[in-house]
Design a protein around this motif. Structure first.
Motif, short mmCIF file in Angstrom:
data_model
loop_
_atom_site.label_atom_id
_atom_site.label_comp_id
_atom_site.label_asym_id
_atom_site.label_seq_id
_atom_site.Cartn_x
_atom_site.Cartn_y
_atom_site.Cartn_z
N ILE A 17 0.84 -1.19 0.00
CA ILE A 17 0.00 0.00 0.00
C ILE A 17 0.87 1.24 0.00
O ILE A 17 1.99 1.22 0.54
N GLY A 18 0.36 2.30 -0.59
CA GLY A 18 1.20 3.48 -0.66
C GLY A 18 0.44 4.76 -0.89
O GLY A 18 -0.75 4.76 -1.23
N TRP A 19 1.16 5.85 -0.67
CA TRP A 19 0.68 7.20 -0.94
C TRP A 19 1.46 7.77 -2.11
O TRP A 19 2.69 7.64 -2.17
N PHE A 20 0.76 8.43 -2.98
CA PHE A 20 1.33 9.03 -4.17
C PHE A 20 0.82 10.46 -4.27
O PHE A 20 -0.23 10.79 -3.71
N ARG A 21 1.54 11.28 -5.00
CA ARG A 21 1.07 12.64 -5.18
C ARG A 21 1.37 13.12 -6.59
O ARG A 21 2.33 12.66 -7.22
N GLN A 22 0.54 14.05 -7.03
CA GLN A 22 0.74 14.65 -8.34
C GLN A 22 0.48 16.14 -8.24
O GLN A 22 -0.64 16.56 -7.91
N ALA A 23 1.51 16.90 -8.50
CA ALA A 23 1.40 18.35 -8.50
C ALA A 23 1.06 18.81 -9.92
O ALA A 23 1.33 18.10 -10.89
N PRO A 24 0.47 19.99 -10.04
CA PRO A 24 0.11 20.50 -11.37
C PRO A 24 1.31 20.54 -12.31
O PRO A 24 2.38 21.04 -11.94
N GLY A 25 1.16 19.96 -13.47
CA GLY A 25 2.22 19.97 -14.47
C GLY A 25 3.35 19.00 -14.23
O GLY A 25 4.35 19.01 -14.95
N LYS A 26 3.22 18.16 -13.19
CA LYS A 26 4.27 17.20 -12.87
C LYS A 26 3.74 15.78 -12.94
O LYS A 26 2.55 15.54 -12.85
N GLU A 27 4.66 14.84 -13.06
CA GLU A 27 4.28 13.45 -13.05
C GLU A 27 3.96 13.00 -11.63
O GLU A 27 4.46 13.56 -10.66
N ARG A 28 3.16 11.97 -11.54
CA ARG A 28 2.84 11.39 -10.24
C ARG A 28 4.10 10.75 -9.66
O ARG A 28 4.87 10.11 -10.38
N GLU A 29 4.28 10.91 -8.36
CA GLU A 29 5.43 10.30 -7.70
C GLU A 29 4.99 9.51 -6.47
O GLU A 29 4.00 9.85 -5.81
N GLY A 30 5.73 8.47 -6.19
CA GLY A 30 5.48 7.69 -4.99
C GLY A 30 6.08 8.41 -3.79
O GLY A 30 7.28 8.68 -3.77
N VAL A 31 5.25 8.72 -2.83
CA VAL A 31 5.69 9.44 -1.63
C VAL A 31 6.19 8.46 -0.58
O VAL A 31 7.28 8.62 -0.04
N SER A 32 5.37 7.47 -0.29
CA SER A 32 5.72 6.51 0.74
C SER A 32 4.90 5.25 0.54
O SER A 32 3.72 5.33 0.24
N CYS A 33 5.54 4.10 0.74
CA CYS A 33 4.87 2.82 0.54
C CYS A 33 5.26 1.82 1.61
O CYS A 33 6.39 1.86 2.12
N ILE A 34 4.33 0.95 1.95
CA ILE A 34 4.58 -0.22 2.78
C ILE A 34 4.50 -1.40 1.84
O ILE A 34 3.43 -1.66 1.27
#
Length: 124
Positions: free
Chosen positions: A33-50
């Motif tokens: 399981i994990g948290w991901f984020r996507q900022a405007p104009g940027k690719e989605r990135e993995g923030v933190s995962c278990i």
């Protein structure tokens, strides 16, 4: 099957937020399981995962020491505690799962079931 993310909002730089991802129809303990984020104009990135049955965690370098991922098995909920937030943390944050057995080159890769996102805005 559903992942419901919540907890986003507007916070000043240096502030804190805790995101939640409540799961229904599946048991989070059985998945990576994990948290991901996507900022405007940027690719989605993995923030933190278990990503292991032992609870091994991964953090992106940009959030190490500031964010903490955790899960509550009884509540079947994933959390992301975010402290010392910075404007560059502004993004839509989403939670996702994948089968634990999937072999991937990175702990936050190849997630295939996603919840809707929650917006985090860090601004004064």
């Amino acid at each position: 099957v559903q992942l419901q993310a919540s907890g986003g909002g507007l916070v000043q730089p240096g502030g804190s937020l805790r995101l939640s991802c409540a799961a229904s129809g599946l048991r989070l303990d059985d998945y990576a399981i994990g948290w991901f984020r996507q900022a405007p104009g940027k690719e989605r990135e993995g923030v933190s995962c278990i990503y292991s049955s032992h609870g091994t965690t991964y953090y992106a370098d940009s959030v190490k020491g500031r964010f903490t991922i955790s899960r509550d098995s009884a509540k079947n909920t994933l959390y992301l505690q975010m402290k010392n937030l910075k404007p560059e943390d502004t993004a839509v944050y989403s939670c996702a799962v994948r089968e634990m057995s999937v072999l991937t080159p990175h702990p936050c890769r190849d997630y295939d079931f996603w919840g809707q996102g929650t917006l985090v805005t860090v601004s004064s």
